[in-house]
Design an enzyme around this catalytic site. Structure first.
Site, PDB file in Angstrom:
ATOM      1  N   ASP A  80      10.598   4.615  -9.909  1.00 45.44           N
ATOM      2  CA  ASP A  80      10.236   5.187 -11.206  1.00 45.44           C
ATOM      3  C   ASP A  80      10.970   6.489 -11.494  1.00 45.44           C
ATOM      4  O   ASP A  80      11.223   6.823 -12.658  1.00 45.44           O
ATOM      5  CB  ASP A  80       8.727   5.436 -11.265  1.00 45.44           C
TER       6      ASP A  80
ATOM      7  N   LYS B 261      -0.989  -3.965  -3.341  1.00 40.50           N
ATOM      8  CA  LYS B 261      -2.278  -3.353  -2.974  1.00 40.50           C
ATOM      9  C   LYS B 261      -2.291  -1.933  -3.518  1.00 40.50           C
ATOM     10  O   LYS B 261      -1.589  -1.059  -3.021  1.00 40.50           O
ATOM     11  CB  LYS B 261      -2.494  -3.339  -1.470  1.00 40.50           C
TER      12      LYS B 261
ATOM     13  N   SER C 238       0.811  -1.207   0.000  1.00 39.45           N
ATOM     14  CA  SER C 238       0.000   0.000   0.000  1.00 39.45           C
ATOM     15  C   SER C 238       0.850   1.264   0.000  1.00 39.45           C
ATOM     16  O   SER C 238       1.559   1.535  -0.952  1.00 39.45           O
ATOM     17  CB  SER C 238      -0.969  -0.038   1.183  1.00 39.45           C
TER      18      SER C 238
END
Length: 427
Positions: free
Chosen positions: A324, A338, A313
């Site tokens: 990224d 999640k 999460s």
């Protein structure tokens, strides 16, 4: 996230962790009994906010009529009706929190609990109660319980008959009392019985130290166990101290971190990132919003992030943002997966309702729900105790040290690269 004041929560744990937005009281319907008002308030919140506009391919208005016509003679019958109504969505994160459960969810972000220290989740594919992560230093971790282990029974009660909150409540209890768990470990076929002694579980989220074990290099280690209300402040304080102590690079340990307050995760990302996107959220209309870093990172030194199956999460939001944006190298195992966001609404009687309102994507628009994030360097970790974290037995930690001191960890991509490391792009 809008013009109204909102407090970001992340789902627990009960410990179920994810991303939650606290929104406070909502007006009740008029011209109905008090029990009907509460049911209609719950129905309306889902109707207005739920991510899936098809409501699991059913007519949500017909369900309203069905349940409002049911005799609701007391609050328990009303709660049961609300739970049955939400269960038709076939999605475990949208759920009713009775007043005690709602209060416990708030406590978990700031205080301490007496229990065994497990964050749990109902697997939407198997409908089986399973472990998301054991809390650091807890009875559950000391017993060797692992992410994705299934909890088949609690004190002999089949967990298939329990809601998530009922299961959590059965595992909590007074200090030094015992609870028995029937566990089916991942990859095994024979369940095992574990008897755990409940203890006070500290929710202090940060542990930090300077590691001088490698000649000529000092590595700052920060372990973050959850994104509680004070997590950002404590991480920032630890980072400041390690900078003053001369850290040449950092290891951020998000292993077995099931999430926490979404805003804390965003703020912590800003400690590491230059001006960049942290996360995108997408609601049921397809409207995309983004959270960004303001370019005021606290350090530009090389960073390795440790992840595993218990990284979930809000932890995945942070790990995905750092990966990224090429700010960090991820080491360990694939994360939990999640990628949904819940809003937490307070009902008129002090109960609450968590409603899945959005999904999130990483800066490169990866939807990680049920997929997880693959680390740049996959390193499997044999079972170790809490006391062995950062020891030679902690092979993931040792691999992170190797990356930092061997010259391949990522530093701030827009800065000069410290002598400790050379920048590279993740595979």
């Amino acid at each position: 996230m809008g013009k109204r004041t909102r407090r970001f929560w992340a789902l627990a744990f009960s410990l179920l962790m994810g991303a939650l937005i606290y929104l406070g009281n909502t007006p009740s319907a008029l011209a109905f009994t008090e029990e009907q008002k509460l049911l209609l308030q719950s129905w309306r919140l889902v109707n207005q906010s739920y991510l899936d506009e098809t409501f699991n391919h059913q007519n949500w208005w017909l369900l309203r009529e069905k349940y409002v016509k049911r005799p609701l003679r007391n609050r328990e019958e009303t709660y049961t009706a609300i739970e049955e109504m939400l269960a038709t969505l076939d999605e475990p994160f949208t759920r009713l929190l009775r007043p005690e459960q709602y209060g416990n969810l708030q406590v978990t972000t700031t205080g301490e609990l007496s229990g065994v220290g497990l964050q749990i989740n109902i697997n939407p594919e198997t409908n089986q109660l399973e472990i998301m992560a054991p809390l650091a230093g807890s009875p559950a971790e000391e017993a060797g319980l692992q992410p994705h282990d299934q909890i088949l029974a609690i004190d002999g009660v089949d967990t298939q008959t329990l809601s998530l909150d009922e299961a959590a409540a059965r595992m909590r209890g007074p200090k030094n009392t015992k609870v028995s768990l029937e566990i089916l470990s991942a990859g095994t076929e024979v369940p095992q019985e574990f008897t755990l002694t409940r203890q006070l579980i500290s929710l202090s989220p940060v542990a930090a130290q300077l590691d001088d074990s490698r000649p000529g290099q000092s590595v700052g280690y920060i372990r973050l166990s959850q994104f509680s209300a004070n997590a950002y402040k404590e991480v920032a304080h630890a980072l400041h101290q390690l900078e003053e102590q001369g850290a040449d690079g950092y290891i951020l340990d998000l292993r077995n971190n099931p999430g926490g307050l979404l805003q804390a995760g965003i703020d912590i990302a800003r400690l590491w990132l230059p001006e960049s996107t942290i996360v995108y959220t997408v609601n049921r209309q397809g409207t995309q919003e983004s959270f960004t870093a303001n370019g005021e990172a606290a350090t530009d030194r090389p960073l390795v992030v440790l992840v595993n199956q218990g990284t979930a999460s809000a932890s995945e939001i942070l790990a995905g943002a750092l990966q990224d944006n090429q700010r960090a190298t991820l080491v360990g195992e694939k994360t939990f997966g999640k990628g949904l966001i819940q809003s937490l609404f307070e009902l008129s009687d002090g109960a609450g309702i968590a409603v899945t309102v959005a999904k999130y994507e990483t800066p490169q628009h990866h939807d990680i729900h049920k997929l997880g994030i693959m680390p740049d360097e996959v390193v499997e970790q044999p079972l170790i105790s809490f006391a062995e974290i950062t020891s030679p037995a902690d092979v993931q930690y040792q691999a992170a040290l190797d990356l930092l001191t061997g010259g391949v960890a990522i530093a701030h991509k827009s800065s000069s690269i410290p002598a400790m490391a050379t920048a590279h792009k993740p595979n």
